[in-house]
Design an enzyme around this catalytic site. Sequence first.
Site, short mmCIF file in Angstrom:
data_model
loop_
_atom_site.label_atom_id
_atom_site.label_comp_id
_atom_site.label_asym_id
_atom_site.label_seq_id
_atom_site.Cartn_x
_atom_site.Cartn_y
_atom_site.Cartn_z
N TYR A 155 0.83 -1.20 0.00
CA TYR A 155 0.00 0.00 0.00
C TYR A 155 0.87 1.25 0.00
CZ TYR A 155 0.88 0.93 5.00
OH TYR A 155 1.47 1.24 6.21
N LYS A 181 6.56 -1.98 1.86
CA LYS A 181 5.36 -1.39 2.49
C LYS A 181 4.19 -2.36 2.36
CE LYS A 181 3.30 3.15 3.27
NZ LYS A 181 3.36 3.03 4.73
N GLU A 229 11.72 2.24 14.34
CA GLU A 229 10.83 3.32 13.87
C GLU A 229 9.52 3.21 14.62
OE1 GLU A 229 9.66 2.65 9.72
OE2 GLU A 229 9.78 0.48 10.07
N LEU A 276 11.06 1.27 7.12
CA LEU A 276 10.52 1.76 5.86
C LEU A 276 11.30 3.01 5.44
CD1 LEU A 276 8.11 1.28 3.86
CD2 LEU A 276 7.04 3.23 4.99
N1 PDD Z 1 2.79 5.01 7.30
N2 PDD Z 1 7.38 3.75 8.99
C1 PDD Z 1 6.26 2.99 8.86
C2 PDD Z 1 6.24 1.64 9.49
C3 PDD Z 1 5.14 3.50 8.17
O1 PDD Z 1 4.04 2.74 8.04
C4 PDD Z 1 5.20 4.80 7.61
C5 PDD Z 1 4.05 5.38 6.85
C6 PDD Z 1 6.39 5.55 7.79
C7 PDD Z 1 6.54 6.93 7.21
O2 PDD Z 1 6.59 6.88 5.79
P1 PDD Z 1 6.11 8.10 4.89
O3 PDD Z 1 6.91 9.28 5.33
O4 PDD Z 1 6.45 7.66 3.51
O5 PDD Z 1 4.65 8.27 5.12
C8 PDD Z 1 7.45 4.98 8.46
C9 PDD Z 1 1.58 5.45 6.63
C10 PDD Z 1 1.39 6.93 6.70
C11 PDD Z 1 0.41 4.65 7.20
O6 PDD Z 1 0.60 3.46 7.40
O7 PDD Z 1 -0.65 5.22 7.43
#
Ligand code: PDD
Length: 292
Positions: A33, A148, A181, A206
């Site tokens: 996703y 992801k 994270e 990620l």
């Molecule tokens: N989550 N780490 C994890 C485990 C994440 O699921 C996400 C993003 C991030 C930050 O990535 P980005 O800056 O590309 O949004 C880091 C999304 C927002 C979610 O699951 O809703």
Amino acid sequence: MSRVAYVNGRYLPHAEAAVHVEDRGLQFADGVYEVIAIVNGRPIDLGGHMTRLARSLRELRMAMPMPARPLRIVLREVVRRNRVRNGIVYLQVSRGAYKRDHPFPPPSVLPSLVVTARSGVAPSASMVENGVGVVTVADQRWARRDIKSVSLLPNVLAKQHAKDMGAYEAWQVDRDGFVTEGTSTNAWIVTQDGTLVTRPLGHDILAGITRDAVLRLAREAGLTVEERPFTVDEARAAREAFISSTTAAALPIVRIDDAVIANGVPGSITRQVWDLYEGYMAGPGAEDWIDG
Ligand code: PDD
């Protein structure tokens, strides 16, 4: 106003939109996703999200559901039909629907594509102003967190634990005591000498699109940045801390478990990063839906 979702070629009323009962995303979490922020009607870092999507799919030997350009048109259309000016668009690709069996289905089975959009997911003004707390938990996820994947059970459990503890996010910690994270955010600290620190990319975390933008913006602004792991103990003693993501931007952390960070108020460097990122979203970060 009624919401609209896109499912496998059709725009449907949200309440009626559904995937097949044997969709592999549903049965095996066999899917990936992306979440893309919409600011003033424009997608932030859409190109970066599309590149990461293609990589996640490639790593899992899964096909793109359609070429990039029509996919961008579907995203734009779902945002338009839901009248989202500020919010998110969510897209999910699974390995398709087929009789339940672990190996991949035959190549004739097409991937499933689901797209939804909604308004208003940004942190509240008081969260931005006052900061939020995090709790630490053992990282229980698989070894390929750089993909992801929709397989988010450990993230869900950790986030609920954070909520139960009155915190906003959980920082997951590896076996050696280093923070990997958050459950849906990347983790940052600012050391006593003002250096921004975040874990380097690899299979453990990620590759956050926001993390990447913050790194660039901070360096351009002359801040010192180090990509290296940090421990929970180092974080508890840090001058400042924050989290980055598509939905949280660069949200200040003022508490890690029972340790108060930055005297309990968002620190000045975090504020600077927040402002830089806000400016980025209002400027070069806001892309056109269709590139080239
Ligand atoms: N989550 N780490 C994890 C485990 C994440 O699921 C996400 C993003 C991030 C930050 O990535 P980005 O800056 O590309 O949004 C880091 C999304 C927002 C979610 O699951 O809703």
